[in-house]
Design an enzyme around this catalytic site. Sequence first.
Site, PDB file in Angstrom:
ATOM      1  N   CYS A 249       0.866  -1.187   0.000  1.00  0.00           N
ATOM      2  CA  CYS A 249       0.000   0.000   0.000  1.00  0.00           C
ATOM      3  C   CYS A 249       0.893   1.224   0.000  1.00  0.00           C
ATOM      4  CB  CYS A 249      -0.970  -0.018   1.178  1.00  0.00           C
ATOM      5  SG  CYS A 249      -0.179  -0.155   2.792  1.00  0.00           S
ATOM      6  N   ARG A 254      -2.151  -0.718   5.492  1.00  0.00           N
ATOM      7  CA  ARG A 254      -3.373  -1.256   4.885  1.00  0.00           C
ATOM      8  C   ARG A 254      -3.129  -2.638   4.287  1.00  0.00           C
ATOM      9  NH1 ARG A 254      -4.836   3.746   1.107  1.00  0.00           N
ATOM     10  NH2 ARG A 254      -2.576   4.012   1.237  1.00  0.00           N
TER      11      ARG A 254
END
Lengths: 292, 141
Positions: A249, A254
């Site tokens: 990410c 994430r």
Amino acid sequence: MPAEFDATTTIQQYAHPERLVTTAWLEANLGTPGLVVAESDEDVLLYDTGHIPGAVKIDWHTDLNDPLTRDYVDADAFAALMRAKGITSDTTIVFYGDQNNWWAAYALWVTSLFGHADVRLLDGGRKKWVDEGRAMTTDIPAPADTDYPVTQRDDSVIRAYREQVLAHIGNGPLVDVRSPAEFTGELLHMADYPQEGAIRGGHIPTAHSVPWRRAADETDGTFLPVDQLRAIYEGEIGLTPQDDVIAYCRIGERSSHTWFVLTHLLGFENVRNYDGSWVEWGNAVRVPIEKP
Amino acid sequence: MRDALHEIVEEFADTPKELRLPLLLQFADALPALPQRLLDDRDAMEPVEECTAPLFLAVEVEPGQPVRLFFDAPREAPTSRGFASVLHAGLDGGTPDEILSTPNDFYLSMGLDDLVSPLRMRGMSGMLARVKRRVAAGISA
């Protein structure tokens, strides 16, 4: 001694149900010896406004990251953290947090680098617990120090580096879990995070775009049922559980969430998180970039 | 820097490190509620995009009058609320000149950078930049 597993049907559908607990299970098991609940949030003050009774705070920034080098803490610092939080090597740690367990999944992934055996996520995270009106407290627990052993971090199994990602292009699937605008290069940083920018926009060539948030129900933040997760990761982008997958990410938080979904909910055996992610790739000299 | 803001910065700097987040939380709790006229007219408030949580502000500038600042942030975003409350306590009621003279990096002296990640601290500069822009626009309007 680890805690019992959650036998709830909705949990049992996943490949590794021992990695997930429901809010009801956690409420019933609070205070069980061998169980430590840890809150990891994006907002560093949130824990102090109220948390699950008995829960300790683990801060992704000050507890898990090295203060100087862009890396995670070393073995000594990790052991010291676990000791201070009342965690032993056979403790069951249940992580939960804000933002769909975004940072909780990150803390769980870092804890996994150090080989801690029994780590679980609270399905639905902090929001679901609060929305259900379950107990909260501002009392900060003061656990007795433990003798948590110094265990070396193993970066070879679930963590990927830039050179490995470069060699992976064309040889294995990459999953870009950022927002669509970051994937296309329209945004040089995540909306609202101007500090974590990159000089170049776009994505790593061959990467599939599956924003991390798609794995969670929009209403209550719990993970989607296993058939819906399969439809996304296996159906839409054609992954198979035997694939050697690398997720990335912006700084690796994430993609920890997606790593959790692929590894523990779908049972993929070889998933790595490239925590250097776009903040490294989009600033690196002469690495290939794809833009639609 | 306006005295009221300077005192807050010093208060943080003089507070032992382990008590600085609790102090920020006290500020978060003390952020005044919006007046009814703004509750009725949410479109009058500007979103602060540098903040990770939904945060809105409004600035009222009238000739010869103290500048009024208004902030709105959810209780689930105490860090953003705390930053907003620091700016409110330090700058609300100030003159346009006092507000415009606030150093853009004033918060670096608060000693929060070891405790709050740099990207979170950006919320503070984003809020201040917007306040200053609105004050400057209010003077020239």
